[in-house]
Scaffold this active site. Structure first.
Site, PDB file in Angstrom:
ATOM      1  N   GLU A 147      -2.104  -6.357  -6.209  1.00 37.74           N
ATOM      2  CA  GLU A 147      -1.621  -5.063  -5.729  1.00 37.74           C
ATOM      3  C   GLU A 147      -0.094  -4.975  -5.692  1.00 37.74           C
ATOM      4  O   GLU A 147       0.464  -3.968  -5.264  1.00 37.74           O
ATOM      5  CB  GLU A 147      -2.209  -4.770  -4.355  1.00 37.74           C
TER       6      GLU A 147
ATOM      7  N   HIS B 190      -7.675  -7.787   3.260  1.00 39.94           N
ATOM      8  CA  HIS B 190      -6.598  -8.622   2.719  1.00 39.94           C
ATOM      9  C   HIS B 190      -5.231  -7.965   2.938  1.00 39.94           C
ATOM     10  O   HIS B 190      -4.209  -8.645   2.861  1.00 39.94           O
ATOM     11  CB  HIS B 190      -6.832  -8.916   1.227  1.00 39.94           C
TER      12      HIS B 190
ATOM     13  N   ASN C 130     -15.669  -8.425   8.542  1.00 37.18           N
ATOM     14  CA  ASN C 130     -15.755  -7.310   7.606  1.00 37.18           C
ATOM     15  C   ASN C 130     -16.848  -7.565   6.565  1.00 37.18           C
ATOM     16  O   ASN C 130     -16.727  -8.486   5.763  1.00 37.18           O
ATOM     17  CB  ASN C 130     -14.400  -7.128   6.909  1.00 37.18           C
TER      18      ASN C 130
END
Length: 185
Positions: free
Chosen positions: A177, A151, A142
């Site tokens: 997150e 991730h 990526n």
């Protein structure tokens, strides 16, 4: 649906800068089409190698120009501050093709902030149910990590899986997150 044939168009303008972040220095590079590269651990030698490789692949010599990348750095800073949950940047997909590009586009479009997806689930989403390992390879190649959130891809059994930036960075991003608890130290 397959990607249209790729023809290498020489990019005339590419810009880069290094951004200090909670996960270490990030190299960010863009073209007139959009963000093209995000690189971890962007100390001077690492950044120089990445820029040389990118320039060869794009047919240009990237220039250091933080102002040209201001929208990118603003969004990344907001993401790391916890105030941005969705990037709205134009992306230049020139550094990825074929299956990898299909997987990364699906990841970018279909796996939101605070969510995770298994390698197998992502393979199923792109219509390649026998390609879970190839999804892992796509994540490893990526060119736009963090913004195209590799991730967020984990093992089907719930294990954290691998990560090109290193497992500690993956843990930090998932903690940011709210997927994992924040590291204790």
């Amino acid at each position: 649906m397959s990607d249209p044939p790729i023809t290498l168009a020489h990019v005339t303008n590419a810009y880069w800068t290094v951004l200090d972040t909670p996960i270490g220095p990030l190299l960010v590079a863009g073209t007139d089409q959009g963000l093209v590269l995000v690189g971890f651990r962007a100390e001077e030698a690492v950044a120089a190698r990445a820029l040389e490789s990118m320039g060869r692949r794009l047919g240009c010599i990237p220039e250091r120009d933080p102002a040209a990348l201001a929208p990118v750095t603003e969004q990344l800073e907001a993401y790391f501050a916890g105030t941005l949950k969705e990037f709205t940047l134009d992306l230049d997909w020139s550094l990825t093709t074929g299956f990898n590009r299909r997987v990364l586009r699906e990841l970018a479009a279909g796996v939101r902030y605070g969510a995770v997806v298994g390698y197998q689930d992502l393979a199923d989403r792109v219509g390649e149910p026998d390609a879970a390992r190839a999804v892992g390879s796509a994540m490893g190649s990526n060119p736009l990590p963090v913004v195209v959130p590799c991730h967020r891809v984990i093992e089907s059994d719930g294990g954290i899986g691998g990560f090109g930036g290193g497992l500690e960075i993956k843990r930090q991003l998932l903690a940011l997150e709210g997927v994992l608890p924040a590291p204790l130290f």
